[in-house]
Every structure is written in C-alpha cells, then in structure tokens.
Design a protein around this motif. Sequence first.
Motif, short mmCIF file in Angstrom:
data_model
loop_
_atom_site.label_atom_id
_atom_site.label_comp_id
_atom_site.label_asym_id
_atom_site.label_seq_id
_atom_site.Cartn_x
_atom_site.Cartn_y
_atom_site.Cartn_z
N ARG A 117 38.90 52.89 21.06
CA ARG A 117 40.35 52.80 20.93
C ARG A 117 40.74 51.40 20.42
N ARG A 118 42.02 51.20 20.24
CA ARG A 118 42.53 49.91 19.74
C ARG A 118 41.85 49.51 18.44
N ARG A 119 41.53 50.49 17.62
CA ARG A 119 40.90 50.25 16.31
C ARG A 119 39.57 49.53 16.44
N GLU A 120 38.83 49.87 17.50
CA GLU A 120 37.49 49.32 17.69
C GLU A 120 36.52 50.44 18.06
N VAL A 121 35.24 50.16 17.95
CA VAL A 121 34.20 51.14 18.30
C VAL A 121 33.13 50.47 19.14
N TYR A 122 32.45 51.29 19.95
CA TYR A 122 31.25 50.85 20.66
C TYR A 122 30.05 51.31 19.85
N TRP A 123 28.98 50.54 19.88
CA TRP A 123 27.77 50.95 19.17
C TRP A 123 26.51 50.52 19.91
N SER A 124 25.45 51.29 19.68
CA SER A 124 24.10 50.95 20.15
C SER A 124 23.12 51.45 19.10
N SER A 125 22.08 50.67 18.84
CA SER A 125 21.06 51.10 17.88
C SER A 125 19.80 51.54 18.61
N TYR A 126 19.09 52.50 18.00
CA TYR A 126 17.90 53.08 18.62
C TYR A 126 16.80 53.31 17.58
N ASP A 127 15.57 53.23 18.06
CA ASP A 127 14.41 53.65 17.28
C ASP A 127 13.92 54.96 17.88
N LEU A 128 13.98 56.01 17.10
CA LEU A 128 13.56 57.33 17.56
C LEU A 128 12.15 57.59 17.05
N GLY A 129 11.19 57.48 17.95
CA GLY A 129 9.79 57.69 17.59
C GLY A 129 9.24 58.96 18.20
N ASP A 130 7.94 59.12 18.14
CA ASP A 130 7.31 60.35 18.63
C ASP A 130 7.41 60.48 20.15
N THR A 131 7.52 59.37 20.86
CA THR A 131 7.51 59.43 22.33
C THR A 131 8.90 59.31 22.96
N GLY A 132 9.93 59.11 22.13
CA GLY A 132 11.27 59.03 22.71
C GLY A 132 12.19 58.14 21.91
N ALA A 133 13.39 57.90 22.48
CA ALA A 133 14.40 57.06 21.86
C ALA A 133 14.46 55.72 22.60
N VAL A 134 14.24 54.64 21.89
CA VAL A 134 14.23 53.30 22.48
C VAL A 134 15.42 52.51 21.94
N ARG A 135 16.26 52.01 22.86
CA ARG A 135 17.41 51.21 22.44
C ARG A 135 16.93 49.86 21.92
N SER A 136 17.32 49.51 20.70
CA SER A 136 16.87 48.26 20.09
C SER A 136 17.94 47.19 20.07
N ASP A 137 19.21 47.57 20.20
CA ASP A 137 20.30 46.60 20.22
C ASP A 137 21.55 47.26 20.82
N GLY A 138 22.43 46.41 21.40
CA GLY A 138 23.64 46.94 22.01
C GLY A 138 23.39 47.33 23.47
N PRO A 139 24.42 47.92 24.09
CA PRO A 139 25.71 48.30 23.53
C PRO A 139 26.59 47.09 23.22
N ALA A 140 27.47 47.28 22.22
CA ALA A 140 28.36 46.21 21.81
C ALA A 140 29.66 46.81 21.29
N LEU A 141 30.63 45.93 21.04
CA LEU A 141 31.97 46.33 20.62
C LEU A 141 32.31 45.60 19.33
N CYS A 142 32.94 46.32 18.39
CA CYS A 142 33.37 45.67 17.15
C CYS A 142 34.40 46.53 16.44
N ARG A 143 34.94 46.02 15.34
CA ARG A 143 35.82 46.82 14.50
C ARG A 143 34.95 47.72 13.62
N PRO A 144 35.47 48.86 13.18
CA PRO A 144 34.66 49.79 12.38
C PRO A 144 34.04 49.15 11.14
#
Length: 203
Positions: A117-144
């Motif tokens: 909301r308020r013209r902002e977004v939450y984001w998190s980056s992930y590496d999706l490999g053979d054994t699962g999804a690993v968060r590589s950065d975030g969570p964080a907040l920024c403008r689109p």
Amino acid sequence: MLLAIDTSAGSSVAVVDGDLVLAENSTEDTMRHAEVIGDMIRQTLDDAGIEPRQLDLVVAGMGPGPFTGLRVGIAAARAFALGIGRPLVPAVSHDAVAFDEWSAGVRGAVLVVTDARRREVYWSSYDLGDTGAVRSDGPALCRPDELPYPDFERIDATQISAGALGRVVRLQRERGEQSAFTEPLYLRSPDVTMPGARKRVTR
C-alpha cells in the motif's frame, strides 16, 4: 500436525499434517481480518475433522505486511497457541509463495512481490533449486520502480497460502532450520510516535 495462520495479504488458515494440507480457508479481503479470523479458524478445524488438542504447534505468518492486518493473524496465532498449550513458530510469509512456485516445478531466481500500500511493495528474492526454495535477500520495502533484481522472474502475489506456509515450516523443522525473523515484519516506521518531553510553561 499444525495450524497455520497468515494475514499478511488477505486471511488464510490451514491444518497441515506432514506434507498434506487437510483443510484450508482463505479470502483476499484485506479489510476484514479481525471479523473473519475466528470463524475461519473454527471452520478450518471442522473441515479437517481435527480437535485443537490434536495439534502439535501453531505457525504464524510474520509478514511482511501492513501493520493492522498482519497483527490480527499474529495475535490470533499467539492466543490460540497459548490456549492449547502448544509452541508458536514464526515464519516469513513470502516463503510460502516461493514454496508454491518451487512445488509447481519453477527453478531459478525469483522475486516475490506483495502490495505494501501507499504506493510501495514488499519483496524477497529466492533461489529455487532441486532441494527447495532458499531466500537470498529480503524481505524489504521499496517503491515499485525501485525493485531490485530486474533479471529475476517476478511473482506478484495477492494471497499467502497458510497451507504452503505450514508445509514450509514442516520442511524447515525437518532440516533443523530456525526462523531468522521472530518479530512482525512491518518494515515501515509507525505512523504514531511517542510524544517528546512536555514543554515547561512559564509566565
């Protein structure tokens, strides 16, 4: 067996037994978290045919999410866990989205994005490999227009699945992983601040 609750986007409640989601109820309504969460918990337990005493733990989605909605789910999860005498396990809500993508066969780098909301977004980056999804950065907040990792596949999520969140926690616990975030991920300074010292009045 666990009960998972998430209100970081809409509201979602699920009963998960191992890797099986026994029941899940969700709504994308972002304005009535407090009105629906109690009935949703009761309905989900009924749908699963489970009594509260059969649960081993309660999972709370910690966001990121807007303050008002997010705290409803966390408070409900904490109260329910306390009431049945079971441990509360915090989880990052974006992990559920990444897990769903991984379960569907997506591999590579992805960026999970939700509305802040308020013209902002939450984001998190992930590496999706053979054994699962690993968060590589975030969570964080920024403008689109400030979103990082433009080369990553972008996943815009309007709903967080409590069933997926519960399955993520089960997998993390099997691997002996602990949540890196135990406090709510509001990621935005509160609108209300404590007042400063009162000024001395002189004649």
